[in-house]
Design an enzyme around this catalytic site. Structure first.
Site, PDB file in Angstrom:
ATOM      1  N   ARG A 268      60.187  41.414 -42.551  1.00 35.71           N
ATOM      2  CA  ARG A 268      60.971  41.894 -41.405  1.00 35.71           C
ATOM      3  C   ARG A 268      62.096  40.908 -41.055  1.00 35.71           C
ATOM      4  O   ARG A 268      61.837  39.719 -40.832  1.00 35.71           O
ATOM      5  CB  ARG A 268      60.030  42.049 -40.208  1.00 35.71           C
ATOM      6  CG  ARG A 268      60.688  42.320 -38.891  1.00 35.71           C
ATOM      7  CD  ARG A 268      61.007  43.771 -38.720  1.00 35.71           C
ATOM      8  NE  ARG A 268      61.453  44.064 -37.365  1.00 35.71           N
ATOM      9  CZ  ARG A 268      62.141  45.153 -37.055  1.00 35.71           C
ATOM     10  NH1 ARG A 268      62.456  46.053 -37.982  1.00 35.71           N
ATOM     11  NH2 ARG A 268      62.506  45.371 -35.813  1.00 35.71           N
ATOM     12  N   GLY A 340      55.122  44.154 -33.569  1.00 35.25           N
ATOM     13  CA  GLY A 340      55.933  44.722 -32.494  1.00 35.25           C
ATOM     14  C   GLY A 340      55.582  46.189 -32.288  1.00 35.25           C
ATOM     15  O   GLY A 340      54.426  46.598 -32.451  1.00 35.25           O
ATOM     16  N   GLU A 364      24.923  45.817 -32.323  1.00 35.94           N
ATOM     17  CA  GLU A 364      23.875  44.875 -32.770  1.00 35.94           C
ATOM     18  C   GLU A 364      23.710  43.716 -31.778  1.00 35.94           C
ATOM     19  O   GLU A 364      23.499  42.568 -32.168  1.00 35.94           O
ATOM     20  CB  GLU A 364      24.118  44.409 -34.201  1.00 35.94           C
ATOM     21  CG  GLU A 364      23.862  45.554 -35.179  1.00 35.94           C
ATOM     22  CD  GLU A 364      23.794  45.158 -36.628  1.00 35.94           C
ATOM     23  OE1 GLU A 364      23.290  44.070 -36.913  1.00 35.94           O
ATOM     24  OE2 GLU A 364      24.232  45.951 -37.463  1.00 35.94           O
ATOM     25  N   GLY A 365      23.837  44.082 -30.514  1.00 35.36           N
ATOM     26  CA  GLY A 365      23.703  43.105 -29.443  1.00 35.36           C
ATOM     27  C   GLY A 365      25.067  42.680 -28.945  1.00 35.36           C
ATOM     28  O   GLY A 365      25.814  42.014 -29.671  1.00 35.36           O
ATOM     29  N   GLN A 368      27.497  39.210 -24.914  1.00 33.32           N
ATOM     30  CA  GLN A 368      26.823  38.573 -23.777  1.00 33.32           C
ATOM     31  C   GLN A 368      25.360  38.308 -24.141  1.00 33.32           C
ATOM     32  O   GLN A 368      24.792  37.285 -23.768  1.00 33.32           O
ATOM     33  CB  GLN A 368      26.906  39.479 -22.536  1.00 33.32           C
ATOM     34  CG  GLN A 368      28.286  39.556 -21.889  1.00 33.32           C
ATOM     35  CD  GLN A 368      29.325  40.303 -22.712  1.00 33.32           C
ATOM     36  OE1 GLN A 368      29.004  41.083 -23.592  1.00 33.32           O
ATOM     37  NE2 GLN A 368      30.593  40.047 -22.427  1.00 33.32           N
TER      38      GLN A 368
HETATM   39  N1  CAA Z   1      12.240  36.873 -33.678  1.00 37.46           N
HETATM   40  C1  CAA Z   1      10.934  37.170 -33.503  1.00 37.46           C
HETATM   41  N2  CAA Z   1      10.401  37.473 -32.299  1.00 37.46           N
HETATM   42  C2  CAA Z   1      11.245  37.471 -31.232  1.00 37.46           C
HETATM   43  C3  CAA Z   1      12.607  37.165 -31.351  1.00 37.46           C
HETATM   44  C4  CAA Z   1      13.101  36.859 -32.634  1.00 37.46           C
HETATM   45  N3  CAA Z   1      14.399  36.560 -32.826  1.00 37.46           N
HETATM   46  N4  CAA Z   1      13.179  37.247 -30.134  1.00 37.46           N
HETATM   47  C5  CAA Z   1      12.211  37.577 -29.259  1.00 37.46           C
HETATM   48  N5  CAA Z   1      11.033  37.713 -29.940  1.00 37.46           N
HETATM   49  C6  CAA Z   1       9.725  38.028 -29.381  1.00 37.46           C
HETATM   50  C7  CAA Z   1       9.343  36.983 -28.352  1.00 37.46           C
HETATM   51  O1  CAA Z   1       8.691  35.898 -28.960  1.00 37.46           O
HETATM   52  C8  CAA Z   1       8.418  37.760 -27.430  1.00 37.46           C
HETATM   53  O2  CAA Z   1       7.148  37.840 -28.057  1.00 37.46           O
HETATM   54  P1  CAA Z   1       5.802  37.999 -27.174  1.00 37.46           P
HETATM   55  O3  CAA Z   1       5.866  39.331 -26.539  1.00 37.46           O
HETATM   56  O4  CAA Z   1       4.726  37.879 -28.184  1.00 37.46           O
HETATM   57  O5  CAA Z   1       5.843  36.873 -26.184  1.00 37.46           O
HETATM   58  C9  CAA Z   1       9.020  39.158 -27.436  1.00 37.46           C
HETATM   59  O6  CAA Z   1       9.801  39.253 -28.651  1.00 37.46           O
HETATM   60  C10 CAA Z   1       9.915  39.423 -26.235  1.00 37.46           C
HETATM   61  O7  CAA Z   1      10.925  38.426 -26.260  1.00 37.46           O
HETATM   62  P2  CAA Z   1      11.879  38.154 -25.002  1.00 37.46           P
HETATM   63  O8  CAA Z   1      11.038  37.924 -23.800  1.00 37.46           O
HETATM   64  O9  CAA Z   1      12.867  37.124 -25.398  1.00 37.46           O
HETATM   65  O10 CAA Z   1      12.565  39.586 -24.846  1.00 37.46           O
HETATM   66  P3  CAA Z   1      13.645  40.080 -23.814  1.00 37.46           P
HETATM   67  O11 CAA Z   1      13.196  41.384 -23.262  1.00 37.46           O
HETATM   68  O12 CAA Z   1      14.041  39.004 -22.853  1.00 37.46           O
HETATM   69  O13 CAA Z   1      14.888  40.484 -24.784  1.00 37.46           O
HETATM   70  C11 CAA Z   1      16.894  40.155 -26.018  1.00 37.46           C
HETATM   71  C12 CAA Z   1      15.513  39.621 -25.614  1.00 37.46           C
HETATM   72  C13 CAA Z   1      17.481  39.031 -26.856  1.00 37.46           C
HETATM   73  C14 CAA Z   1      17.788  40.443 -24.826  1.00 37.46           C
HETATM   74  C15 CAA Z   1      16.713  41.438 -26.877  1.00 37.46           C
HETATM   75  O14 CAA Z   1      16.261  42.517 -26.095  1.00 37.46           O
HETATM   76  C16 CAA Z   1      17.988  41.845 -27.588  1.00 37.46           C
HETATM   77  O15 CAA Z   1      18.324  41.296 -28.654  1.00 37.46           O
HETATM   78  N6  CAA Z   1      18.710  42.827 -27.044  1.00 37.46           N
HETATM   79  C17 CAA Z   1      19.846  43.437 -27.766  1.00 37.46           C
HETATM   80  C18 CAA Z   1      19.361  44.565 -28.625  1.00 37.46           C
HETATM   81  C19 CAA Z   1      20.324  44.923 -29.678  1.00 37.46           C
HETATM   82  O16 CAA Z   1      20.856  44.095 -30.384  1.00 37.46           O
HETATM   83  N7  CAA Z   1      20.557  46.237 -29.825  1.00 37.46           N
HETATM   84  C20 CAA Z   1      21.434  46.743 -30.826  1.00 37.46           C
HETATM   85  C21 CAA Z   1      20.716  47.773 -31.669  1.00 37.46           C
HETATM   86  S1  CAA Z   1      21.499  48.216 -33.186  1.00 37.46           S
HETATM   87  C22 CAA Z   1      22.947  48.985 -32.799  1.00 37.46           C
HETATM   88  O17 CAA Z   1      23.745  48.436 -32.126  1.00 37.46           O
HETATM   89  C23 CAA Z   1      23.249  50.350 -33.334  1.00 37.46           C
HETATM   90  C24 CAA Z   1      23.527  50.394 -34.764  1.00 37.46           C
HETATM   91  O18 CAA Z   1      23.125  51.366 -35.417  1.00 37.46           O
HETATM   92  C25 CAA Z   1      24.385  49.385 -35.436  1.00 37.46           C
END
Ligand code: CAA
Length: 410
Positions: A268, A340, A364-365, A368
């Site tokens: 450009r 632009g 996939e989360g 935040q």
């Molecule tokens: N690996 C293994 N276990 C895990 C873990 C991990 N990374 N993270 C948590 N856990 C376990 C914990 O040890 C706990 O076990 P116990 O019950 O035995 O104590 C249990 O899981 C609960 O853990 P938390 O108390 O940490 O759970 P939380 O309710 O506070 O949630 C969070 C944690 C990180 C917020 C989770 O809910 C999360 O990742 N949320 C986002 C979900 C997501 O990514 N969704 C997208 C789906 S896919 C999509 O987008 C569509 C598509 O098709 C592409």
């Protein structure tokens, strides 16, 4: 800097690059316009033996690692972000089986995914449970030899195109996230309907659908392994392995947009010279290129950490997803700016990169949630760092003496 990659990853990257240039780039704009599924690309990926590479060899795959998966997704996304995710979602859908399925289940489903005969999707999110995945409500009730599934899933990427769906259901609602179980449900099972297709801003060639289950009877052998009530951990471990794929998609998009911006600004002409010859433009491109390379290296190192079984995998997966997707949003927006007015219209490809990039900060989360995962990991690590009081005493022994003297005086 692909020279720095291990040989196997370099080889995958080169093969994916060829597919991207030969089979993806020529159709990317048309697929974006029509919203058609990239079936021709799936065929090209099959021919290049790139489908299901992450599946272990004993189940028909190539036993490739997360790093290998990432470099393939990056190259595809450099040409089209929609194609990148259409491919990567098969890893998201099949990791739960690899991680938690029985031998029989792996033999039953994985070879179909490895060959590309069947696409597979991941059903976790629902209308009322997105970030708070543990609050999902889709119910599966054991009735004789079957689970009867009732509920609705949201944001199912590859919905409709996939023949297999890994669906997280609540088998014990009284136990919250400890009552979740993953069940593989085949398309065509009575009571399972593919619902509304979402009308998305970007990644428009990939169908994202609602899924509906009404009295859907699934053989009880479809519940993965011994994961009755342990499905939440399986979903989280799956996301730990899949999030670098989203980050790689973001890197590919950012790289692709950067290259378009370099081509455009070098051609450009304004004020009698190329736009790129202005230092203000060079500085923008320099920042973009630096950010893309930093994101790429973080994705690669997170993927390698996961492949090596590093205990900090969750944190690194979240870090690379945040950093790469935020980078992609900045770099693709800057690419539009550098074009632009032409960047803002569909005559040129950069606006698509910006639209495709936005979702990488969300799915996939949301970012935040990634920051929450990183923050929680740092909080745990902080407890292992020892007390600051010890450091203070070590560095300033006089402070301890002064404190002791104050105490005596008091
Ligand atoms: N690996 C293994 N276990 C895990 C873990 C991990 N990374 N993270 C948590 N856990 C376990 C914990 O040890 C706990 O076990 P116990 O019950 O035995 O104590 C249990 O899981 C609960 O853990 P938390 O108390 O940490 O759970 P939380 O309710 O506070 O949630 C969070 C944690 C990180 C917020 C989770 O809910 C999360 O990742 N949320 C986002 C979900 C997501 O990514 N969704 C997208 C789906 S896919 C999509 O987008 C569509 C598509 O098709 C592409």
């Amino acid at each position: 800097m692909k020279e720095l990659l291990p040989e196997r990853a370099r080889e995958y990257k080169e093969r994916a690059h060829e597919v991207a240039e030969g089979a993806v780039r020529p159709v990317a704009a048309e697929l974006d316009r029509t919203g058609e599924y990239p079936w021709s690309v799936v065929e090209a990926l099959k021919d290049a033996e790139l489908m299901g590479i992450w599946i272990p060899e004993e189940y028909g795959g190539q036993g490739a690692g997360v790093l290998d998966l990432c470099v393939v997704v990056e190259e595809l996304s450099r040409a089209c972000g929609g194609v990148g995710v259409a491919y990567a979602v098969n890893a998201l859908g099949s990791f739960p089986i690899i991680l938690g399925g029985t031998e029989e289940q792996k033999q039953r489903w994985l070879p179909r995914v490895a060959s590309g005969e069947s696409l597979i999707a991941f059903g976790l999110s629902e209308m009322a449970s997105g970030s708070d995945a543990g609050s999902l409500r889709t119910r599966a009730v054991l009735d004789g030899d079957s689970y009867v599934v009732d509920g609705d899933k949201k944001w199912n990427t590859n919905g409709g195109a996939a023949s297999l769906y890994t669906v997280y259901c609540s088998t014990r609602p009284d136990r919250g996230s400890r009552g979740i179980s993953p069940i593989v449900i085949e398309k065509g099972t009575p009571g399972f309907e593919i619902g509304k297709r979402e009308d998305l801003l970007g990644i428009r060639c990939v169908p994202v659908h609602e899924l509906h289950f009404r009295g859907c009877r699934v053989p009880k052998e479809n519940l993965l392994g011994d994961l009755e009530g342990k499905g939440f951990g399986n979903a989280m471990m799956t996301l730990d392995r899949a999030r670098p794929g989203v980050a790689a998609q973001a890197v590919g998009l950012a790289q692709g947009a950067l290259e378009w911006a370099m081509r455009y600004t070098s051609e450009r002409q304004q004020f009698g010279q190329s736009v790129m010859s202005f230092q203000a433009i060079q500085f923008m491109l320099a920042d973009m290129a630096t950010q893309v390379e930093a994101a790429r290296q973080l994705v690669y190192s997170a993927a390698r950490a996961i492949d090596a079984g590093h205990s900090g995998a969750s944190k690194y997966a979240a870090m690379c997803k945040v950093f790469a997707s935020d980078t992609a949003m900045r770099v693709t927006t800057d690419a539009v700016q550098l074009f632009g007015g032409y960047g803002y219209c569909r005559d040129y490809p950069v606006e698509k990169y910006m639209r495709d990039a936005k979702i990488t900060q969300i799915y996939e989360g949301a970012n935040q949630i990634q920051r929450l995962v990183i923050g929680r990991a740092l909080t745990k690590e902080a407890t292992g760092l020892g007390s600051l009081l010890d450091v203070r005493v070590e560095h300033f022994p006089a402070a301890e003496e002064a404190e002791a003297a104050e105490l005596v005086e008091a």
